[in-house]
Design an enzyme around this catalytic site. Structure first.
Site, PDB file in Angstrom:
ATOM      1  N   SER A 134       0.891  -1.462   0.001  1.00 28.95           N
ATOM      2  CA  SER A 134      -0.132   0.060   0.128  1.00 28.95           C
ATOM      3  C   SER A 134       0.881   1.264   0.132  1.00 28.95           C
ATOM      4  O   SER A 134       0.405   2.223   0.098  1.00 28.95           O
ATOM      5  CB  SER A 134      -0.823   0.275   1.148  1.00 28.95           C
ATOM      6  OG  SER A 134      -0.269   0.113   2.351  1.00 28.95           O
TER       7      SER A 134
ATOM      8  N   ALA B 241       5.952   1.171  -3.490  1.00 30.64           N
ATOM      9  CA  ALA B 241       5.621  -0.032  -3.656  1.00 30.64           C
ATOM     10  C   ALA B 241       4.511   0.270  -4.782  1.00 30.64           C
ATOM     11  O   ALA B 241       4.745  -0.664  -5.746  1.00 30.64           O
ATOM     12  CB  ALA B 241       4.989  -0.704  -2.353  1.00 30.64           C
TER      13      ALA B 241
ATOM     14  N   ARG C 224      -0.781  -5.520   5.412  1.00 26.71           N
ATOM     15  CA  ARG C 224      -0.925  -5.746   6.933  1.00 26.71           C
ATOM     16  C   ARG C 224      -2.174  -6.278   7.073  1.00 26.71           C
ATOM     17  O   ARG C 224      -2.429  -7.235   7.964  1.00 26.71           O
ATOM     18  CB  ARG C 224      -0.367  -4.690   7.823  1.00 26.71           C
ATOM     19  CG  ARG C 224       1.047  -4.387   7.660  1.00 26.71           C
ATOM     20  CD  ARG C 224       1.330  -3.186   8.764  1.00 26.71           C
ATOM     21  NE  ARG C 224       0.586  -2.033   8.130  1.00 26.71           N
ATOM     22  CZ  ARG C 224       0.800  -0.730   8.645  1.00 26.71           C
ATOM     23  NH1 ARG C 224       1.462  -0.729   9.883  1.00 26.71           N
ATOM     24  NH2 ARG C 224       0.276   0.321   8.214  1.00 26.71           N
TER      25      ARG C 224
ATOM     26  N   SER D 216      18.001   4.006   2.580  1.00 24.17           N
ATOM     27  CA  SER D 216      17.753   5.425   2.447  1.00 24.17           C
ATOM     28  C   SER D 216      19.247   5.783   2.426  1.00 24.17           C
ATOM     29  O   SER D 216      20.205   5.451   2.822  1.00 24.17           O
ATOM     30  CB  SER D 216      17.115   5.932   3.718  1.00 24.17           C
ATOM     31  OG  SER D 216      17.121   7.466   3.691  1.00 24.17           O
TER      32      SER D 216
ATOM     33  N   TYR E  73      24.967  10.791   7.213  1.00 17.24           N
ATOM     34  CA  TYR E  73      25.038  11.607   8.414  1.00 17.24           C
ATOM     35  C   TYR E  73      25.761  11.050   9.373  1.00 17.24           C
ATOM     36  O   TYR E  73      25.624  10.637  10.282  1.00 17.24           O
ATOM     37  CB  TYR E  73      23.418  11.201   8.957  1.00 17.24           C
ATOM     38  CG  TYR E  73      22.443  11.807   8.290  1.00 17.24           C
ATOM     39  CD1 TYR E  73      21.862  12.987   8.741  1.00 17.24           C
ATOM     40  CD2 TYR E  73      21.670  11.349   7.142  1.00 17.24           C
ATOM     41  CE1 TYR E  73      20.827  13.649   7.754  1.00 17.24           C
ATOM     42  CE2 TYR E  73      20.656  11.703   6.452  1.00 17.24           C
ATOM     43  CZ  TYR E  73      20.334  13.189   6.769  1.00 17.24           C
ATOM     44  OH  TYR E  73      19.227  13.729   6.135  1.00 17.24           O
TER      45      TYR E  73
ATOM     46  N   TYR F  70      15.048   7.932  13.285  1.00 21.66           N
ATOM     47  CA  TYR F  70      14.777   7.622  11.781  1.00 21.66           C
ATOM     48  C   TYR F  70      16.018   7.273  11.100  1.00 21.66           C
ATOM     49  O   TYR F  70      16.361   5.945  10.723  1.00 21.66           O
ATOM     50  CB  TYR F  70      13.962   8.348  10.801  1.00 21.66           C
ATOM     51  CG  TYR F  70      13.772   8.036   9.360  1.00 21.66           C
ATOM     52  CD1 TYR F  70      13.130   6.917   9.291  1.00 21.66           C
ATOM     53  CD2 TYR F  70      14.527   8.748   8.538  1.00 21.66           C
ATOM     54  CE1 TYR F  70      12.980   6.426   7.779  1.00 21.66           C
ATOM     55  CE2 TYR F  70      14.617   8.346   7.239  1.00 21.66           C
ATOM     56  CZ  TYR F  70      13.671   7.135   6.631  1.00 21.66           C
ATOM     57  OH  TYR F  70      13.661   6.711   5.609  1.00 21.66           O
TER      58      TYR F  70
ATOM     59  N   LYS G 265      17.476   3.320   9.856  1.00 25.97           N
ATOM     60  CA  LYS G 265      17.528   3.092   8.355  1.00 25.97           C
ATOM     61  C   LYS G 265      19.144   2.316   8.408  1.00 25.97           C
ATOM     62  O   LYS G 265      19.325   1.281   7.626  1.00 25.97           O
ATOM     63  CB  LYS G 265      17.497   4.142   7.687  1.00 25.97           C
ATOM     64  CG  LYS G 265      16.255   4.710   7.292  1.00 25.97           C
ATOM     65  CD  LYS G 265      15.302   3.621   6.857  1.00 25.97           C
ATOM     66  CE  LYS G 265      15.376   3.037   5.536  1.00 25.97           C
ATOM     67  NZ  LYS G 265      14.344   2.179   5.165  1.00 25.97           N
TER      68      LYS G 265
ATOM     69  N   SER H 269       7.462  12.892   2.710  1.00 28.31           N
ATOM     70  CA  SER H 269       8.200  13.844   1.727  1.00 28.31           C
ATOM     71  C   SER H 269       7.023  14.391   0.773  1.00 28.31           C
ATOM     72  O   SER H 269       7.003  15.650   0.612  1.00 28.31           O
ATOM     73  CB  SER H 269       8.936  12.762   0.812  1.00 28.31           C
ATOM     74  OG  SER H 269       8.403  11.652   0.249  1.00 28.31           O
TER      75      SER H 269
END
Length: 342
Positions: free
Chosen positions: A14, A18, A37, A128, A134, A158, A162, A202
């Protein structure tokens, strides 16, 4: 190459990425199985993809949640490839990093274990730029696939989630001789045409700009890439013989600042972008405001020198050439202004 009658499993069916990935796979003649899910989402996802022009005759579904083992054996059964795109980007960072880190890591390992047990040939993992860019670097540094985010640094939950999840995937691939081949795609901020009413974080930035927020605009910057190009990179990485064991950064080029994105929307959309802010905030003043307003903190973390990213590897090895960043943000806004699902 695996039998072309074997389905490709796409996790998080969903999701924004994807949906475009499934659409491209179906257009290329691949049978696709998508995970959701809850079975209650199946009709909605099928209808959304059909409205986007996908021929859903070769699309099937499996119910599986990244937080539990149930369903994953059936999901991967008979699949030649797995494109693991499922991974949430929270609108706000949790106070406890483990709320994101543990599920991201364990969910990735759950998919890899199921893929290994099911005889899948290759897994393409959506990681990502957060897992790449970072850590402290000299001014002007150009990040590429050799770079890794340092998990010892003070980064957001976050970013850490990742990084830990991708690290765990590579460790699994190295430690299990019978594991599927692993390829990783590391996109920057993913924009582009929206297929349904649920917006990614985003895309939510563009939606906020169209509503006149935030104002004044922070000089936050981030990389931009079109979701259609990220989907294309996944499909290329899925079957390219040389892609096994490789990471690929996905970026449309130079990072854009929020004021630059706003200016692009005003220039290209005219009156339809009448509410897009113009005033630009001072960095220090914005940081002070963000300290009191949690919804602004994600932008405060993106102030300063824009990060430079190279996608030369994907271009050279996979023939991947993305759309310009300005086109990606414009396409996002166009799809929000004239939604296909209304």
């Amino acid at each position: 190459m695996t039998d072309d009658k074997q389905p490709v499993l796409v996790t998080g069916g969903s999701g924004f990425l994807a949906g475009h990935t499934i659409t491209q796979l179906l257009a290329g003649g691949h049978p696709v199985r998508a995970t959701v899910r809850s079975a209650a989402r199946i009709a909605e996802v099928r209808d959304t993809l059909a409205r986007a022009g996908a021929d859903t005759a070769r699309l099937s579904f499996a119910v599986a949640d990244l937080t539990a083992d149930a369903g994953w054996a059936d999901a991967v059964a008979g699949c030649g490839y797995v494109l693991h795109t499922a991974s949430p980007f929270p609108p706000r960072q949790p106070e406890n990093p483990d709320e994101l880190i543990a599920p991201a890591r364990e969910g990735t390992l759950r998919v890899l274990r199921a893929a290994a047990a099911g005889g899948v040939r290759r897994v393409v993992l959506t990681s990502s730029f957060a897992a790449v860019g970072y850590s402290p670097r000299p001014s002007g540094w150009v990040f590429d696939e050799a770079d890794w985010t340092d998990t010892a640094d003070e980064n957001s939950p976050y970013v850490l989630s990742k990084t830990f999840a991708e690290r765990a995937a590579w460790e699994f691939a190295a430690d299990h001789p019978g594991a599927p081949e692993l390829t990783v795609v590391n996109p920057v901020g993913v924009f582009g045409p929206v297929l349904g009413p649920q917006l990614s974080s985003s895309v939510g930035i563009i939606a906020a700009l169209l509503r006149g927020r935030p104002t004044p605009l922070p000089q936050a910057s981030f990389g931009v890439v079109d979701v259609r190009d990220v989907a294309d990179l996944h499909v290329r990485a899925m079957t390219a013989p040389g892609a096994a064991g490789q990471r690929y950064l996905a970026s449309a080029g130079e990072a854009m600042t929020l004021p630059q994105i706003a200016a692009t929307l005003r220039e290209r959309l005219g009156a339809r972008a009448a509410r897009v802010p113009e005033q630009v905030a001072d960095d220090d003043a914005f940081r002070a405001a963000a300290a009191q307003r949690p919804e602004l903190q994600v932008f405060a973390g993106l102030l300063g020198e824009p990060k430079k990213v190279s996608s030369a590897k994907a271009a050279a090895e996979l023939g991947w050439h993305p759309r310009p960043a300005a086109d990606a943000v414009t396409a996002t806004a166009e799809s929000l202004l004239t939604p296909s699902w209304s």
